[in-house]
Design an enzyme around this catalytic site. Structure first.
Site, PDB file in Angstrom:
ATOM      1  N   HIS A   4     -14.965  -4.276   0.284  1.00  0.00           N
ATOM      2  CA  HIS A   4     -14.874  -3.611  -1.016  1.00  0.00           C
ATOM      3  C   HIS A   4     -16.236  -3.172  -1.566  1.00  0.00           C
ATOM      4  O   HIS A   4     -16.304  -2.433  -2.551  1.00  0.00           O
ATOM      5  CB  HIS A   4     -14.194  -4.569  -2.005  1.00  0.00           C
ATOM      6  CG  HIS A   4     -13.817  -3.967  -3.316  1.00  0.00           C
ATOM      7  ND1 HIS A   4     -14.488  -4.231  -4.488  1.00  0.00           N
ATOM      8  CD2 HIS A   4     -12.825  -3.103  -3.637  1.00  0.00           C
ATOM      9  CE1 HIS A   4     -13.922  -3.567  -5.476  1.00  0.00           C
ATOM     10  NE2 HIS A   4     -12.915  -2.874  -4.996  1.00  0.00           N
TER      11      HIS A   4
ATOM     12  N   ARG B 290     -14.099   1.947   4.530  1.00  0.00           N
ATOM     13  CA  ARG B 290     -12.869   1.205   4.771  1.00  0.00           C
ATOM     14  C   ARG B 290     -11.632   2.096   4.734  1.00  0.00           C
ATOM     15  O   ARG B 290     -10.749   1.999   5.569  1.00  0.00           O
ATOM     16  CB  ARG B 290     -12.692   0.107   3.716  1.00  0.00           C
ATOM     17  CG  ARG B 290     -11.498  -0.800   4.003  1.00  0.00           C
ATOM     18  CD  ARG B 290     -11.145  -1.683   2.821  1.00  0.00           C
ATOM     19  NE  ARG B 290     -10.375  -0.965   1.818  1.00  0.00           N
ATOM     20  CZ  ARG B 290     -10.669  -0.959   0.521  1.00  0.00           C
ATOM     21  NH1 ARG B 290     -11.726  -1.590   0.074  1.00  0.00           N
ATOM     22  NH2 ARG B 290      -9.916  -0.295  -0.332  1.00  0.00           N
TER      23      ARG B 290
ATOM     24  N   TYR C  87     -12.039 -10.470  -1.248  1.00  0.00           N
ATOM     25  CA  TYR C  87     -12.700  -9.169  -1.295  1.00  0.00           C
ATOM     26  C   TYR C  87     -14.177  -9.335  -0.950  1.00  0.00           C
ATOM     27  O   TYR C  87     -14.847 -10.207  -1.508  1.00  0.00           O
ATOM     28  CB  TYR C  87     -12.599  -8.547  -2.689  1.00  0.00           C
ATOM     29  CG  TYR C  87     -11.279  -7.893  -3.021  1.00  0.00           C
ATOM     30  CD1 TYR C  87     -10.080  -8.362  -2.481  1.00  0.00           C
ATOM     31  CD2 TYR C  87     -11.208  -6.815  -3.898  1.00  0.00           C
ATOM     32  CE1 TYR C  87      -8.875  -7.767  -2.791  1.00  0.00           C
ATOM     33  CE2 TYR C  87     -10.001  -6.215  -4.216  1.00  0.00           C
ATOM     34  CZ  TYR C  87      -8.835  -6.700  -3.663  1.00  0.00           C
ATOM     35  OH  TYR C  87      -7.641  -6.115  -3.982  1.00  0.00           O
TER      36      TYR C  87
ATOM     37  N   HIS D  91     -15.517   1.874 -14.968  1.00  0.00           N
ATOM     38  CA  HIS D  91     -15.307   1.160 -13.712  1.00  0.00           C
ATOM     39  C   HIS D  91     -16.530   0.325 -13.329  1.00  0.00           C
ATOM     40  O   HIS D  91     -16.469  -0.487 -12.401  1.00  0.00           O
ATOM     41  CB  HIS D  91     -14.979   2.179 -12.612  1.00  0.00           C
ATOM     42  CG  HIS D  91     -14.472   1.582 -11.342  1.00  0.00           C
ATOM     43  ND1 HIS D  91     -15.187   1.629 -10.165  1.00  0.00           N
ATOM     44  CD2 HIS D  91     -13.320   0.921 -11.056  1.00  0.00           C
ATOM     45  CE1 HIS D  91     -14.495   1.036  -9.205  1.00  0.00           C
ATOM     46  NE2 HIS D  91     -13.361   0.594  -9.713  1.00  0.00           N
TER      47      HIS D  91
ATOM     48  N   ARG E 208     -10.168  -5.487 -13.629  1.00  0.00           N
ATOM     49  CA  ARG E 208      -8.998  -6.267 -13.200  1.00  0.00           C
ATOM     50  C   ARG E 208      -9.351  -7.747 -13.309  1.00  0.00           C
ATOM     51  O   ARG E 208     -10.320  -8.196 -12.704  1.00  0.00           O
ATOM     52  CB  ARG E 208      -8.601  -5.925 -11.767  1.00  0.00           C
ATOM     53  CG  ARG E 208      -8.227  -4.463 -11.549  1.00  0.00           C
ATOM     54  CD  ARG E 208      -7.647  -4.258 -10.158  1.00  0.00           C
ATOM     55  NE  ARG E 208      -7.606  -2.856  -9.797  1.00  0.00           N
ATOM     56  CZ  ARG E 208      -6.649  -2.011 -10.150  1.00  0.00           C
ATOM     57  NH1 ARG E 208      -5.668  -2.434 -10.901  1.00  0.00           N
ATOM     58  NH2 ARG E 208      -6.675  -0.748  -9.770  1.00  0.00           N
TER      59      ARG E 208
ATOM     60  N   ARG F 242      -5.230   1.019 -12.943  1.00  0.00           N
ATOM     61  CA  ARG F 242      -3.887   1.336 -12.468  1.00  0.00           C
ATOM     62  C   ARG F 242      -3.101   0.103 -12.036  1.00  0.00           C
ATOM     63  O   ARG F 242      -3.584  -0.720 -11.274  1.00  0.00           O
ATOM     64  CB  ARG F 242      -3.961   2.335 -11.313  1.00  0.00           C
ATOM     65  CG  ARG F 242      -2.592   2.840 -10.862  1.00  0.00           C
ATOM     66  CD  ARG F 242      -2.720   3.867  -9.784  1.00  0.00           C
ATOM     67  NE  ARG F 242      -3.183   5.135 -10.307  1.00  0.00           N
ATOM     68  CZ  ARG F 242      -3.982   5.966  -9.639  1.00  0.00           C
ATOM     69  NH1 ARG F 242      -4.428   5.627  -8.448  1.00  0.00           N
ATOM     70  NH2 ARG F 242      -4.328   7.118 -10.159  1.00  0.00           N
TER      71      ARG F 242
ATOM     72  N   ASN G  56       0.825  -1.202   0.000  1.00  0.00           N
ATOM     73  CA  ASN G  56       0.000   0.000   0.000  1.00  0.00           C
ATOM     74  C   ASN G  56       0.860   1.254   0.000  1.00  0.00           C
ATOM     75  O   ASN G  56       0.595   2.223  -0.721  1.00  0.00           O
ATOM     76  CB  ASN G  56      -0.910   0.031   1.234  1.00  0.00           C
ATOM     77  CG  ASN G  56      -2.070  -0.942   1.152  1.00  0.00           C
ATOM     78  OD1 ASN G  56      -2.340  -1.516   0.090  1.00  0.00           O
ATOM     79  ND2 ASN G  56      -2.762  -1.145   2.260  1.00  0.00           N
TER      80      ASN G  56
END
EC number: 2.7.4.1
Length: 693
Positions: A591, A563, A463, A430, A370, A400, A42
């Site tokens: 998530h 979160r 997740y 997205h 992803r 990203r 992170n």
């Protein structure tokens, strides 16, 4: 800004919560080490993106360009430096404690100085067979230009000299080939326990052999890493294809400016000064001294040599899908909501596989952000093409740090005959959407899903997300409208604005959500019950925060589950106690995005892919789907209320960013991720009992 917490400072507070998990003695040792890896990873991304962005803001000197400027970027950078050093110190303390815990389990992480005779022979042999061919020592003093330093790699800075002439020193760099060889080397099994050596220490041990040509007899070597600006600058050159722009941006990322230099504090002072000079770094930059080990992100894959067994619970099958051989048949009859990772992602894969071989299916369209490295989703789609279906995939090339992976997926999909859509200039796609069309006689039937998470079977195991499987005509009509827009954004913007059921960014989600909040304000002022429950990953959008302040002041009871980034200041006299916020950091990554508005007893409930951030609401294609099935609504509300009752892994999001745990004294302990699993497991068992009767 007044009454707001800077987003980057708030994010560091979130990463502090990750560090708390590594410090929690009740967490299994393997998981504690994994949390250290997550913290480190992170932090790397934070410097690559956010710190780099703040630096750009300073360079712009108030000229906005395409940026949403912070008011005082230098002040924020100074705060970041201070907080990061404090967290680094805490990280080191936790790691030293974990090393002692490892020893109790007879797991020893040893270095090159503590090898016995047998281990030395093994390390030499391992180096010769696995490592030597994968390293290229660079005598950097003789090079006119410092070689390209890889973003995610670590390096050994080597200082060599002869005993009789300590001043005649030579410097060298060695990239640690952990991507090829792996970071951890398990030494031969012993009755005394498990012995592990890091790859850099294998190389350290072999330095006399590596540099034997020069005749040096004294070596010191210390690890360092460089973090660079990772933002992709995509220009507006209309003569260049979008794919070429992404490829060019990835190449330019290699040339990104260093934004952080992390090094072993024992590093030779002369080499440190030399490296800083060659990297154009000064003491004002993020020059961070640390311990012997760096790139702890690899520790997410620490060898499984632990005595304790894996306690992770296996995903269960949704009750409605247990009673049918085909997921498709169930979806035609009723909506089904899957809750990952408690329920299996295989149901989504099964839905796509069924569509791939169904002779009546004509078309499959979905969005991909992803994907897993060996994606079963992609395999199903390729199978569909081979079976004569039209398959359209919106593949977001600018996800990203997944840009290169998605470029590779683009080539594979197009080779198989899949139509690949590559997104929209200046805007990411997205939303997580799928529509499947089948033709039976003269009738077209449509079904699919809307999800809060990626179509990635690997991350779906860790997740926490929700996915609505549905054949609702209105939802499918809106998904088709979104795909029409994505296929030709220049001419089809009207289709995005025509969505009637889904809330969609960037057209109307912000407006519709504001209307819902305004309605709660209206009810509160009329002394009617008024409440908002929202769960998001991040809340940094200033208009939304100000609207929530207004709602709380009017008397609306607001409960937030956030979160990560949380820029609101909930402790204000004008609405004391009416705006509450907690953050849950536990085994799974929370998530999902969920919004519930009381609406005078006629609740409005949504799940969404969008966070309450400027980038999501104004610069991405996002979707929120209303939940109308009463059974699903009740189930989702119960899960959210379990999370709101968490007093084991929930932290209070206060103005001071103290990350204090929700107090549990005198109350039944509720760890929401465990309780949610039990809740869904019990529902599955009851459904099984009913069907067997």
């Amino acid at each position: 800004m007044k009454n707001l917490i800077p987003r980057d400072i708030s994010w560091l507070s979130f990463n502090g919560r990750v560090l708390q998990e590594a410090n929690d003695a009740t967490v299994p040792l393997k998981e504690r080490i994994r949390f250290l890896g997550i913290f480190s990873n992170n932090m790397d991304e934070f410097f690559r993106v956010r710190v780099a962005t703040l630096r750009r803001m300073i360079e712009l000197g108030g000229k906005k360009g395409n940026m949403h400027l912070e008011e005082k970027p230098q002040q924020i950078l100074d705060q970041i430096q201070s907080i990061v050093l404090q967290q680094q110190s805490e990280f080191t303390r936790i790691w030293e404690g974990i090393l002692q815990e490892l020893k109790k389990e007879k797991i020893f992480l040893i270095d090159e100085k503590h090898l016995n005779k047998e281990q030395k022979a093994y390390v030499k042999k391992f180096f010769d067979e696995e490592v030597r061919s994968n390293i290229i020592p660079l005598m950097i003093e003789s090079l006119q230009q410092l070689p390209y330093l890889r973003e995610k790699s670590i390096y050994l800075g080597v200082v060599m000299h002869k005993k009789e002439s300590a001043y005649d020193r030579k410097y060298a760099l060695i990239e640690i080939p952990s991507r090829i060889v792996g970071r951890f080397v398990q030494l031969p099994a012993s009755k005394d326990g498990h012995f592990i050596i890091l790859l850099e220490d294998v190389i350290r041990y072999n330095l006399p052999y590596i540099f034997s040509y020069f005749g040096y007899d004294h070596f010191s070597a210390h690890v360092f890493k460089v973090t660079k600006d990772a933002e992709l600058d995509i220009d507006n050159d209309i003569t260049t294809s979008f794919v070429q722009k992404i490829q060019s941006g990835l190449k330019n990322r290699r040339k990104g400016k260093p934004v952080r230099f992390v090094y072993d504090k024992e590093m030779d002072a002369g080499l440190l000064e030399y490296m800083m000079k060659r990297l154009n770094l000064s003491r004002k930059d993020n020059i961070i001294p640390g311990g012997r080990i760096h790139n702890y992100r690899h520790f997410m894959d620490f060898p499984d040599v632990f005595n304790s067994k894996n306690t992770r619970r296996a995903p269960i099958t949704h009750p409605a899908l247990q009673r049918s051989l085909r997921v498709t048949d169930v979806i035609m009859e009723q909506d089904v909501m899957l809750h990952f990772p408690y329920q299996s992602f295989n149901s989504v894969i099964d839905l796509l596989r069924e569509a791939a071989i169904d002779p009546n299916v004509t078309t499959i369209k979905l969005t991909a952000y992803r994907l897993a490295s060996n994606s079963k989703v992609i395999n199903a789609l390729v199978n569909a093409v081979r079976n004569g279906k039209e398959v359209v995939v919106m593949l977001e090339l600018r996800a990203r740090f997944d840009e290169e992976n998605n470029l590779e997926w683009k080539e594979k999909l197009e080779e198989e005959g899949v139509k690949v859509l590559l997104g929209i200039p200046e805007m990411k796609v997205h939303a997580k959407l799928c529509v499947i069309k089948k033709r039976i006689g003269t009738k077209t039937i449509q079904y699919g899903f809307v999800s809060t998470g990626n179509l990635n079977e690997k991350t779906a195991k860790v997740y926490g997300d929700h996915c609505l499987l549905t054949s609702n005509r209105n939802i499918m009509a809106d998904i088709n409208r979104i795909f029409k827009y994505i296929e030709d954004p220049k001419h089809n913007a009207i289709h995005l604005r025509a969505c009637k059921t889904l809330l969609v960014c960037p057209t109307d989600m912000r407006k519709k959500l504001m209307q819902h909040i305004n309605m709660e304000i209206k009810h509160a002022k009329a002394r009617k019950p008024a409440a908002i429950i929202a769960k998001v990953n991040s809340l940094s959008d200033i208009p939304f925060i100000n609207k929530l302040y207004e709602a709380a002041e009017a008397g609306v009871e607001i409960k937030l589950l956030v979160r990560g980034i949380f820029c609101a200041m909930i402790e204000q006299k004008k609405f004391k106690g009416r705006l509450q916020a907690i953050s849950i950091v536990d085994e799974y990554l929370e998530h999902a995005r969920v919004m519930i508005f009381h609406n005078n007893g006629k609740e409005k409930m949504y799940i969404s892919s969008a966070d309450w951030m400027v980038r999501n609401l104004d610069h991405r294609v996002e979707a929120a789907v209303p939940i109308t099935d009463e059974g699903i609504r009740q189930e989702l509300k119960e899960i959210i209320h379990i999370q709101l009752r968490d007093n084991v892994k929930a932290r209070i999001l206060d103005n001071a960013l103290s990350n204090n745990y929700v107090p549990s004294a005198g109350k039944k302990k509720v760890r929401s991720q465990i309780e949610t699993y039990h809740y869904l497991f019990n529902k599955m068992q009851k459904a099984g009992e009913v069907s067997s009767n």
